[in-house]
Design a protein around this motif. Structure first.
Motif, PDB file in Angstrom:
ATOM      1  N   ALA A 193     -54.829 124.236 -11.907  1.00 22.25           N
ATOM      2  CA  ALA A 193     -54.847 124.814 -13.251  1.00 22.25           C
ATOM      3  C   ALA A 193     -55.391 126.238 -13.207  1.00 22.25           C
ATOM      4  O   ALA A 193     -54.830 127.144 -13.834  1.00 22.25           O
ATOM      5  CB  ALA A 193     -55.679 123.940 -14.193  1.00 22.25           C
TER       6      ALA A 193
ATOM      7  N   ASP B  50     -56.197 126.180 -23.545  1.00 18.59           N
ATOM      8  CA  ASP B  50     -55.622 125.264 -24.532  1.00 18.59           C
ATOM      9  C   ASP B  50     -54.099 125.304 -24.470  1.00 18.59           C
ATOM     10  O   ASP B  50     -53.443 124.255 -24.436  1.00 18.59           O
ATOM     11  CB  ASP B  50     -56.110 125.646 -25.932  1.00 18.59           C
ATOM     12  CG  ASP B  50     -55.511 124.770 -27.007  1.00 18.59           C
ATOM     13  OD1 ASP B  50     -55.617 123.525 -26.896  1.00 18.59           O
ATOM     14  OD2 ASP B  50     -54.909 125.314 -27.955  1.00 18.59           O
TER      15      ASP B  50
ATOM     16  N   TYR C 121     -52.221 126.205 -21.969  1.00 16.06           N
ATOM     17  CA  TYR C 121     -51.823 125.620 -20.678  1.00 16.06           C
ATOM     18  C   TYR C 121     -51.722 124.097 -20.797  1.00 16.06           C
ATOM     19  O   TYR C 121     -50.744 123.500 -20.356  1.00 16.06           O
ATOM     20  CB  TYR C 121     -52.839 126.011 -19.603  1.00 16.06           C
ATOM     21  CG  TYR C 121     -52.651 125.286 -18.292  1.00 16.06           C
ATOM     22  CD1 TYR C 121     -51.739 125.743 -17.356  1.00 16.06           C
ATOM     23  CD2 TYR C 121     -53.382 124.144 -17.991  1.00 16.06           C
ATOM     24  CE1 TYR C 121     -51.555 125.078 -16.150  1.00 16.06           C
ATOM     25  CE2 TYR C 121     -53.202 123.469 -16.799  1.00 16.06           C
ATOM     26  CZ  TYR C 121     -52.295 123.950 -15.880  1.00 16.06           C
ATOM     27  OH  TYR C 121     -52.108 123.285 -14.692  1.00 16.06           O
ATOM     28  N   GLN C 122     -52.724 123.496 -21.420  1.00 22.75           N
ATOM     29  CA  GLN C 122     -52.725 122.039 -21.568  1.00 22.75           C
ATOM     30  C   GLN C 122     -51.569 121.563 -22.445  1.00 22.75           C
ATOM     31  O   GLN C 122     -50.903 120.574 -22.138  1.00 22.75           O
ATOM     32  CB  GLN C 122     -54.062 121.560 -22.138  1.00 22.75           C
ATOM     33  CG  GLN C 122     -55.218 121.768 -21.170  1.00 22.75           C
ATOM     34  CD  GLN C 122     -56.520 121.274 -21.746  1.00 22.75           C
ATOM     35  OE1 GLN C 122     -56.894 120.140 -21.496  1.00 22.75           O
ATOM     36  NE2 GLN C 122     -57.187 122.110 -22.535  1.00 22.75           N
ATOM     37  N   ARG C 123     -51.326 122.279 -23.539  1.00 26.73           N
ATOM     38  CA  ARG C 123     -50.247 121.889 -24.443  1.00 26.73           C
ATOM     39  C   ARG C 123     -48.885 122.045 -23.791  1.00 26.73           C
ATOM     40  O   ARG C 123     -48.024 121.179 -23.911  1.00 26.73           O
ATOM     41  CB  ARG C 123     -50.312 122.693 -25.741  1.00 26.73           C
ATOM     42  CG  ARG C 123     -51.420 122.230 -26.688  1.00 26.73           C
ATOM     43  CD  ARG C 123     -51.426 122.952 -28.021  1.00 26.73           C
ATOM     44  NE  ARG C 123     -51.990 124.305 -27.873  1.00 26.73           N
ATOM     45  CZ  ARG C 123     -51.307 125.429 -27.962  1.00 26.73           C
ATOM     46  NH1 ARG C 123     -50.020 125.409 -28.235  1.00 26.73           N
ATOM     47  NH2 ARG C 123     -51.887 126.600 -27.807  1.00 26.73           N
TER      48      ARG C 123
ATOM     49  N   THR D 132     -48.079 122.312 -20.435  1.00 31.63           N
ATOM     50  CA  THR D 132     -47.849 121.535 -19.209  1.00 31.63           C
ATOM     51  C   THR D 132     -48.038 120.036 -19.401  1.00 31.63           C
ATOM     52  O   THR D 132     -47.561 119.250 -18.586  1.00 31.63           O
ATOM     53  CB  THR D 132     -48.806 121.979 -18.091  1.00 31.63           C
ATOM     54  OG1 THR D 132     -50.163 121.688 -18.476  1.00 31.63           O
ATOM     55  CG2 THR D 132     -48.638 123.456 -17.767  1.00 31.63           C
TER      56      THR D 132
ATOM     57  N   ARG E  37     -50.804 118.672 -19.010  1.00 27.90           N
ATOM     58  CA  ARG E  37     -51.926 118.330 -18.117  1.00 27.90           C
ATOM     59  C   ARG E  37     -53.228 118.503 -18.892  1.00 27.90           C
ATOM     60  O   ARG E  37     -53.600 119.606 -19.251  1.00 27.90           O
ATOM     61  CB  ARG E  37     -51.929 119.231 -16.882  1.00 27.90           C
ATOM     62  CG  ARG E  37     -50.702 119.069 -16.032  1.00 27.90           C
ATOM     63  CD  ARG E  37     -50.798 119.953 -14.785  1.00 27.90           C
ATOM     64  NE  ARG E  37     -49.509 120.015 -14.157  1.00 27.90           N
ATOM     65  CZ  ARG E  37     -48.828 121.137 -13.917  1.00 27.90           C
ATOM     66  NH1 ARG E  37     -49.351 122.301 -14.227  1.00 27.90           N
ATOM     67  NH2 ARG E  37     -47.653 121.087 -13.360  1.00 27.90           N
ATOM     68  N   ARG E  38     -53.897 117.395 -19.127  1.00 23.97           N
ATOM     69  CA  ARG E  38     -55.129 117.422 -19.902  1.00 23.97           C
ATOM     70  C   ARG E  38     -56.326 117.634 -18.987  1.00 23.97           C
ATOM     71  O   ARG E  38     -56.436 117.002 -17.947  1.00 23.97           O
ATOM     72  CB  ARG E  38     -55.316 116.116 -20.671  1.00 23.97           C
ATOM     73  CG  ARG E  38     -54.213 115.805 -21.665  1.00 23.97           C
ATOM     74  CD  ARG E  38     -53.994 116.827 -22.747  1.00 23.97           C
ATOM     75  NE  ARG E  38     -55.196 117.165 -23.471  1.00 23.97           N
ATOM     76  CZ  ARG E  38     -55.319 118.232 -24.244  1.00 23.97           C
ATOM     77  NH1 ARG E  38     -54.326 119.071 -24.385  1.00 23.97           N
ATOM     78  NH2 ARG E  38     -56.436 118.478 -24.869  1.00 23.97           N
ATOM     79  N   LEU E  39     -57.190 118.527 -19.364  1.00 27.07           N
ATOM     80  CA  LEU E  39     -58.437 118.782 -18.646  1.00 27.07           C
ATOM     81  C   LEU E  39     -59.584 118.238 -19.481  1.00 27.07           C
ATOM     82  O   LEU E  39     -59.621 118.449 -20.693  1.00 27.07           O
ATOM     83  CB  LEU E  39     -58.631 120.283 -18.431  1.00 27.07           C
ATOM     84  CG  LEU E  39     -57.565 120.991 -17.596  1.00 27.07           C
ATOM     85  CD1 LEU E  39     -57.650 122.495 -17.796  1.00 27.07           C
ATOM     86  CD2 LEU E  39     -57.744 120.629 -16.127  1.00 27.07           C
ATOM     87  N   ASP E  40     -60.508 117.552 -18.835  1.00 23.21           N
ATOM     88  CA  ASP E  40     -61.689 117.119 -19.579  1.00 23.21           C
ATOM     89  C   ASP E  40     -62.656 118.300 -19.681  1.00 23.21           C
ATOM     90  O   ASP E  40     -62.398 119.383 -19.136  1.00 23.21           O
ATOM     91  CB  ASP E  40     -62.333 115.890 -18.933  1.00 23.21           C
ATOM     92  CG  ASP E  40     -62.752 116.114 -17.495  1.00 23.21           C
ATOM     93  OD1 ASP E  40     -62.846 117.274 -17.047  1.00 23.21           O
ATOM     94  OD2 ASP E  40     -63.001 115.111 -16.808  1.00 23.21           O
TER      95      ASP E  40
ATOM     96  N   VAL F 172     -62.555 122.133 -17.780  1.00 26.44           N
ATOM     97  CA  VAL F 172     -62.529 123.422 -18.480  1.00 26.44           C
ATOM     98  C   VAL F 172     -63.719 124.264 -18.046  1.00 26.44           C
ATOM     99  O   VAL F 172     -63.579 125.454 -17.732  1.00 26.44           O
ATOM    100  CB  VAL F 172     -62.517 123.230 -20.014  1.00 26.44           C
ATOM    101  CG1 VAL F 172     -62.691 124.567 -20.733  1.00 26.44           C
ATOM    102  CG2 VAL F 172     -61.231 122.534 -20.452  1.00 26.44           C
TER     103      VAL F 172
END
Length: 103
Positions: free
Chosen positions: A49, A72, A74-76, A78, A80-83, A87
């Motif tokens: 990421a 934010d 990037y997560q939306r 891709t 790919r969720r980051l906790d 982050v």
């Protein structure tokens, strides 16, 4: 952070090539991977990421930090969720990257 800082060191250019390229050439000559190139990433998803975010930041007058809005997005985009830890890790890695680049 130790992994990230080592990767930044490997990407430094010395006498026209990166340290990484130099160690890869040594590895090829010896037929074995140099120990500095064999280090496993402790958090590959976070490192991926960071690399993707850093490569997509706009180039301007001064090198800036990756903003939360880009993380934010990037997560939306891709999926790919980051906790929260991920982050925070990206922000710390990026701070080290920017500080090193400004030297």
């Amino acid at each position: 952070m130790v992994f990230a800082q080592d990767q930044f060191e490997l990407d430094k250019v010395v006498e026209g090539i990166t340290v990484r390229e130099h160690l890869q050439a040594i590895s090829e000559k010896r037929g074995e991977l140099h120990p500095r190139l064999a280090v496993a990433c402790p958090a590959p998803g976070v490192w991926r990421a960071f690399r993707e975010l850093r490569s997509s930041t706009p180039v301007g007058m001064a090198l800036g930090r990756i903003p939360f809005s880009e993380i934010d997005a990037y997560q939306r985009v891709t999926g790919r969720r980051l906790d929260a830890w991920g982050v925070d890790a990206i922000r710390q890695i990026d701070a080290a990257f920017v500080a090193g680049a400004r030297k």
